[in-house]
Design a protein around this motif. Structure first.
Motif, PDB file in Angstrom:
ATOM      1  N   ASP A 136       0.950  -1.213   0.027  1.00 24.52           N
ATOM      2  CA  ASP A 136      -0.139  -0.150   0.198  1.00 24.52           C
ATOM      3  C   ASP A 136       0.562   1.266   0.021  1.00 24.52           C
ATOM      4  O   ASP A 136       1.918   1.180   0.109  1.00 24.52           O
ATOM      5  CB  ASP A 136      -1.067  -0.069   1.148  1.00 24.52           C
ATOM      6  CG  ASP A 136      -0.420   0.278   2.509  1.00 24.52           C
ATOM      7  OD1 ASP A 136       0.665   0.736   2.689  1.00 24.52           O
ATOM      8  OD2 ASP A 136      -1.083   0.048   3.430  1.00 24.52           O
ATOM      9  N   GLU A 185      -8.781  -0.018   6.119  1.00 28.69           N
ATOM     10  CA  GLU A 185      -9.458  -1.119   6.089  1.00 28.69           C
ATOM     11  C   GLU A 185     -10.582  -1.206   4.986  1.00 28.69           C
ATOM     12  O   GLU A 185     -10.792  -2.329   4.841  1.00 28.69           O
ATOM     13  CB  GLU A 185     -10.028  -1.333   7.636  1.00 28.69           C
ATOM     14  CG  GLU A 185     -10.988  -2.474   7.969  1.00 28.69           C
ATOM     15  CD  GLU A 185     -10.154  -3.516   8.363  1.00 28.69           C
ATOM     16  OE1 GLU A 185      -9.149  -3.412   8.801  1.00 28.69           O
ATOM     17  OE2 GLU A 185     -10.545  -4.898   7.945  1.00 28.69           O
ATOM     18  N   GLY A 199      -1.642  -5.640   8.185  1.00 27.55           N
ATOM     19  CA  GLY A 199      -2.541  -6.931   8.051  1.00 27.55           C
ATOM     20  C   GLY A 199      -3.647  -6.626   6.922  1.00 27.55           C
ATOM     21  O   GLY A 199      -3.990  -7.632   6.648  1.00 27.55           O
ATOM     22  N   THR A 229       4.552  -5.431   7.717  1.00 28.26           N
ATOM     23  CA  THR A 229       5.499  -4.109   8.179  1.00 28.26           C
ATOM     24  C   THR A 229       4.942  -3.452   9.223  1.00 28.26           C
ATOM     25  O   THR A 229       5.059  -2.107   9.452  1.00 28.26           O
ATOM     26  CB  THR A 229       5.606  -3.206   6.781  1.00 28.26           C
ATOM     27  OG1 THR A 229       4.438  -2.858   6.315  1.00 28.26           O
ATOM     28  CG2 THR A 229       6.174  -3.929   5.735  1.00 28.26           C
ATOM     29  N   THR A 230       3.775  -3.975  10.021  1.00 29.48           N
ATOM     30  CA  THR A 230       3.091  -3.198  11.014  1.00 29.48           C
ATOM     31  C   THR A 230       3.483  -4.194  12.252  1.00 29.48           C
ATOM     32  O   THR A 230       3.532  -5.516  12.127  1.00 29.48           O
ATOM     33  CB  THR A 230       1.447  -2.820  11.054  1.00 29.48           C
ATOM     34  OG1 THR A 230       0.943  -3.997  10.804  1.00 29.48           O
ATOM     35  CG2 THR A 230       1.300  -1.921   9.650  1.00 29.48           C
ATOM     36  N   LYS A 249      -4.709 -17.236   8.199  1.00 30.83           N
ATOM     37  CA  LYS A 249      -5.983 -16.774   7.735  1.00 30.83           C
ATOM     38  C   LYS A 249      -5.960 -15.715   6.779  1.00 30.83           C
ATOM     39  O   LYS A 249      -5.189 -14.751   6.996  1.00 30.83           O
ATOM     40  CB  LYS A 249      -6.790 -16.306   8.982  1.00 30.83           C
ATOM     41  CG  LYS A 249      -7.233 -17.184   9.952  1.00 30.83           C
ATOM     42  CD  LYS A 249      -8.257 -16.719  11.008  1.00 30.83           C
ATOM     43  CE  LYS A 249      -8.818 -17.727  11.899  1.00 30.83           C
ATOM     44  NZ  LYS A 249      -9.460 -17.097  12.982  1.00 30.83           N
ATOM     45  N   LYS A 292     -16.955  -8.367   9.426  1.00 29.29           N
ATOM     46  CA  LYS A 292     -15.630  -8.481   9.111  1.00 29.29           C
ATOM     47  C   LYS A 292     -15.236  -9.965   8.871  1.00 29.29           C
ATOM     48  O   LYS A 292     -15.598 -10.872   9.441  1.00 29.29           O
ATOM     49  CB  LYS A 292     -14.960  -7.820  10.525  1.00 29.29           C
ATOM     50  CG  LYS A 292     -13.513  -7.674  10.481  1.00 29.29           C
ATOM     51  CD  LYS A 292     -13.385  -6.593  11.122  1.00 29.29           C
ATOM     52  CE  LYS A 292     -11.679  -6.482  11.209  1.00 29.29           C
ATOM     53  NZ  LYS A 292     -10.804  -6.022  10.093  1.00 29.29           N
ATOM     54  N   SER A 322       8.969   3.445  11.158  1.00 34.17           N
ATOM     55  CA  SER A 322       8.186   4.515  10.525  1.00 34.17           C
ATOM     56  C   SER A 322       6.876   4.626  10.660  1.00 34.17           C
ATOM     57  O   SER A 322       5.909   5.104  10.092  1.00 34.17           O
ATOM     58  CB  SER A 322       8.450   4.512   8.877  1.00 34.17           C
ATOM     59  OG  SER A 322       7.980   3.069   8.351  1.00 34.17           O
TER      60      SER A 322
HETATM   61  N1  LIG Z   1      -5.133 -12.739   9.128  1.00 31.43           N
HETATM   62  C1  LIG Z   1      -5.133 -12.763  10.734  1.00 31.43           C
HETATM   63  O1  LIG Z   1      -4.886 -13.760  11.313  1.00 31.43           O
HETATM   64  C2  LIG Z   1      -5.451 -11.443  11.088  1.00 31.43           C
HETATM   65  C3  LIG Z   1      -5.167 -11.331  12.691  1.00 31.43           C
HETATM   66  C4  LIG Z   1      -5.071  -9.940  13.096  1.00 31.43           C
HETATM   67  C5  LIG Z   1      -5.590  -9.014  12.223  1.00 31.43           C
HETATM   68  N2  LIG Z   1      -6.202  -9.103  11.082  1.00 31.43           N
HETATM   69  C6  LIG Z   1      -6.319  -8.053  10.154  1.00 31.43           C
HETATM   70  O2  LIG Z   1      -5.364  -7.118  10.069  1.00 31.43           O
HETATM   71  C7  LIG Z   1      -5.862  -5.905   9.734  1.00 31.43           C
HETATM   72  C8  LIG Z   1      -5.297  -4.793  10.488  1.00 31.43           C
HETATM   73  O3  LIG Z   1      -3.956  -4.772  10.269  1.00 31.43           O
HETATM   74  P1  LIG Z   1      -2.871  -3.435  10.326  1.00 31.43           P
HETATM   75  O4  LIG Z   1      -3.089  -2.912  11.757  1.00 31.43           O
HETATM   76  O5  LIG Z   1      -1.731  -3.973  10.183  1.00 31.43           O
HETATM   77  O6  LIG Z   1      -3.486  -2.407   9.524  1.00 31.43           O
HETATM   78  P2  LIG Z   1      -3.167  -1.877   8.055  1.00 31.43           P
HETATM   79  O7  LIG Z   1      -2.691  -2.977   7.052  1.00 31.43           O
HETATM   80  O8  LIG Z   1      -4.142  -1.113   7.505  1.00 31.43           O
HETATM   81  O9  LIG Z   1      -1.942  -0.902   8.539  1.00 31.43           O
HETATM   82  C9  LIG Z   1      -2.069   0.037   9.315  1.00 31.43           C
HETATM   83  C10 LIG Z   1      -1.529   1.327   8.763  1.00 31.43           C
HETATM   84  O10 LIG Z   1      -0.184   1.430   8.665  1.00 31.43           O
HETATM   85  C11 LIG Z   1       0.599   1.771   7.237  1.00 31.43           C
HETATM   86  N3  LIG Z   1       1.702   0.976   7.193  1.00 31.43           N
HETATM   87  C12 LIG Z   1       1.968  -0.102   7.030  1.00 31.43           C
HETATM   88  N4  LIG Z   1       3.434  -0.494   7.202  1.00 31.43           N
HETATM   89  C13 LIG Z   1       3.958   0.609   7.539  1.00 31.43           C
HETATM   90  C14 LIG Z   1       5.263   1.111   7.869  1.00 31.43           C
HETATM   91  N5  LIG Z   1       6.197   0.464   8.230  1.00 31.43           N
HETATM   92  N6  LIG Z   1       5.424   2.448   8.134  1.00 31.43           N
HETATM   93  C15 LIG Z   1       4.273   3.498   8.217  1.00 31.43           C
HETATM   94  N7  LIG Z   1       2.979   2.970   7.769  1.00 31.43           N
HETATM   95  C16 LIG Z   1       3.012   1.705   7.457  1.00 31.43           C
HETATM   96  C17 LIG Z   1      -0.544   1.084   6.557  1.00 31.43           C
HETATM   97  O11 LIG Z   1      -0.570   2.180   5.159  1.00 31.43           O
HETATM   98  C18 LIG Z   1      -2.051   1.787   7.162  1.00 31.43           C
HETATM   99  O12 LIG Z   1      -2.169   3.037   6.945  1.00 31.43           O
HETATM  100  C19 LIG Z   1      -7.427  -5.754   9.907  1.00 31.43           C
HETATM  101  O13 LIG Z   1      -8.203  -6.072   8.745  1.00 31.43           O
HETATM  102  C20 LIG Z   1      -7.508  -7.182  10.729  1.00 31.43           C
HETATM  103  O14 LIG Z   1      -8.707  -7.865  10.429  1.00 31.43           O
HETATM  104  C21 LIG Z   1      -5.929 -10.295  10.613  1.00 31.43           C
END
Ligand SMILES: NC(=O)c1ccc[n+]([C@@H]2O[C@H](COP(=O)([O-])OP(=O)(O)OC[C@H]3O[C@@H](n4cnc5c(N)ncnc54)[C@H](O)[C@@H]3O)[C@@H](O)[C@H]2O)c1
Length: 366
Positions: free
Chosen positions: A42, A73, A105, A129-130, A142, A151, A172
């Motif tokens: 992204d 999301e 995620g 990367t988060t 998953k 969801k 970052s």
């Molecule tokens: N598959 C699974 O087992 C599982 C488990 C828990 C959560 N999830 C899902 O994960 C999602 C949430 O993940 P999230 O919190 O990572 O959200 P996300 O992917 O939206 O990332 C959060 C924000 O951080 C930004 N970003 C990403 N990496 C960055 C970096 N290194 N530096 C700066 N900005 C960065 C993204 O652009 C976004 O704005 C939800 O959809 C949730 O349902 C899935």
């Protein structure tokens, strides 16, 4: 190099703690069947890390298709999945090509889902990367997207070939996103590692400033998830423990229509507290345990109350209605993951709706 090995019935893979440069040069090429990869990322994750990854892979004669999505999301839906599929098929993406997710995620869930369904499944590599993605969503296979009905209701299990965790990428990440990830990190301690919770309590003021402490906490937390996934890959039993706080959280996110008012991890921290309050009202865990968790969340800076914007959108009836749509409903009963004490939870389907209403009302008015 630190590693966690995930051993499942039909496959095995590693979560490798390495910087992206080393991984691109030495690890990723060994996991590619063909000479082409699609990097799905992204706008935020791509800024710093896509050029690093892409340039190294290109030098190794690996052809790259890059797909950069908007962030957030609201992009985790079938429409965006379909756009990715269209683009890949237009590029004549083949069965031996690999999909690489570079992002949080949302990107991991979307890219993993696409890799599960394109050509009935192609190889998938995840570079989370988060903090949330490193500690939780990249582990266990998953994948999926949201529906207007709720969801993560559409998806598939798709295990990656390898997961590369570069803890430096967290530098970052905005503080709000770090905290959202911390909610899932501490969730694993609350589910299955009381000693990790003590470690987090002891280091609550240092964790985001000291990389060593963060790394130790992250890996210990990831290990809790890895152990559970290895015992119950397809969520027939104990894997449901990982949903602590999520029945509440998914309903809150669904009610907010993924407009960014509340992040997934923020909804999870509120959901965890609501699960503790439910447990106390049911006479299972003590008031003191609820207070310890609430104090910890406050100390680190996690949400313990709804903001005014959300209060306007939510009420107990709406949330209960949305909870009934959740995957955790079985034969009409809502299954809740209820804490017994810090470090131990159980699955309960005998929680009276009146208790849930009361917990939602008290949280909404606090
Ligand atoms: N598959 C699974 O087992 C599982 C488990 C828990 C959560 N999830 C899902 O994960 C999602 C949430 O993940 P999230 O919190 O990572 O959200 P996300 O992917 O939206 O990332 C959060 C924000 O951080 C930004 N970003 C990403 N990496 C960055 C970096 N290194 N530096 C700066 N900005 C960065 C993204 O652009 C976004 O704005 C939800 O959809 C949730 O349902 C899935």
């Amino acid at each position: 190099m630190k590693k966690i090995e995930i051993k499942l019935k039909n496959c095995q893979y590693s979560i490798i703690y390495s910087n992206i440069e080393d991984a691109a040069s030495n690890i990723i090429p060994n996991h590619l069947k063909g000479s082409r990869a699609a990097i799905i990322t992204d706008i935020n994750a791509s800024k710093k890390y896509l050029p690093i990854l892409k340039n190294i892979l290109l030098k190794l004669n690996i052809k790259i298709i890059e797909i950069i999505l908007p962030s957030g999301e609201k992009n985790k839906d079938l429409k965006v999945a379909n756009k990715i599929l269209d683009r890949l098929l237009k590029e004549k993406f083949e069965r031996q090509d690999t999909i690489i997710a570079l992002g949080g995620g949302v990107i991991g869930d979307l890219a993993g889902f696409v890799s599960a369904i394109i050509h009935r499944g192609v190889d998938f590599i995840n570079i989370p990367t988060t903090l949330l993605a490193q500690v939780d969503s990249s582990i266990g296979g998953k994948t999926g997207v949201n529906s207007i009905h709720g969801k993560n209701l559409i998806g598939s299990f798709k295990q990656p070939k390898v997961v590369i965790c570069d803890i430096n990428t967290l530098s970052s990440l905005p503080k709000r996103e770090l905290l959202a990830g911390y909610a899932e990190l501490v969730k694993h301690a609350l589910i299955g590692d009381a000693d990790l919770f003590t470690y987090l309590e002891d280091n609550v003021n240092l964790i985001f400033d000291d990389k060593k402490i963060l790394e130790e906490a992250l890996i210990r937390s990831a290990n809790v998830k890895a152990d559970i996934v290895m015992k119950d890959e397809l969520e027939d039993g104990i894997r449901a423990h990982l949903n602590l706080g999520h029945t509440f959280a998914h309903a809150i996110e669904s009610a907010s229509q993924y407009d960014g008012t509340i992040l997934h991890g923020e909804a999870v921290s509120l959901g965890i507290l609501m699960a503790y309050k439910t447990s106390m009202m049911k006479g299972i865990c003590s008031n003191e345990q609820v207070n310890i968790v609430e104090r910890h969340f406050k100390k680190i800076g996690l949400k313990t109350t709804f903001g005014s914007l959300l209060r306007k959108k939510l009420n107990a009836n709406l949330l209960i209605d949305l909870m009934k749509n959740d995957k955790k409903v079985k034969q009409g009963y809502i299954n809740f993951i209820i804490p017994n004490k810090i470090g131990q939870v159980s699955i309960r389907s005998d929680i009276d709706q009146k208790i849930i209403e009361s917990v939602i009302d008290t949280t909404l008015s606090s």
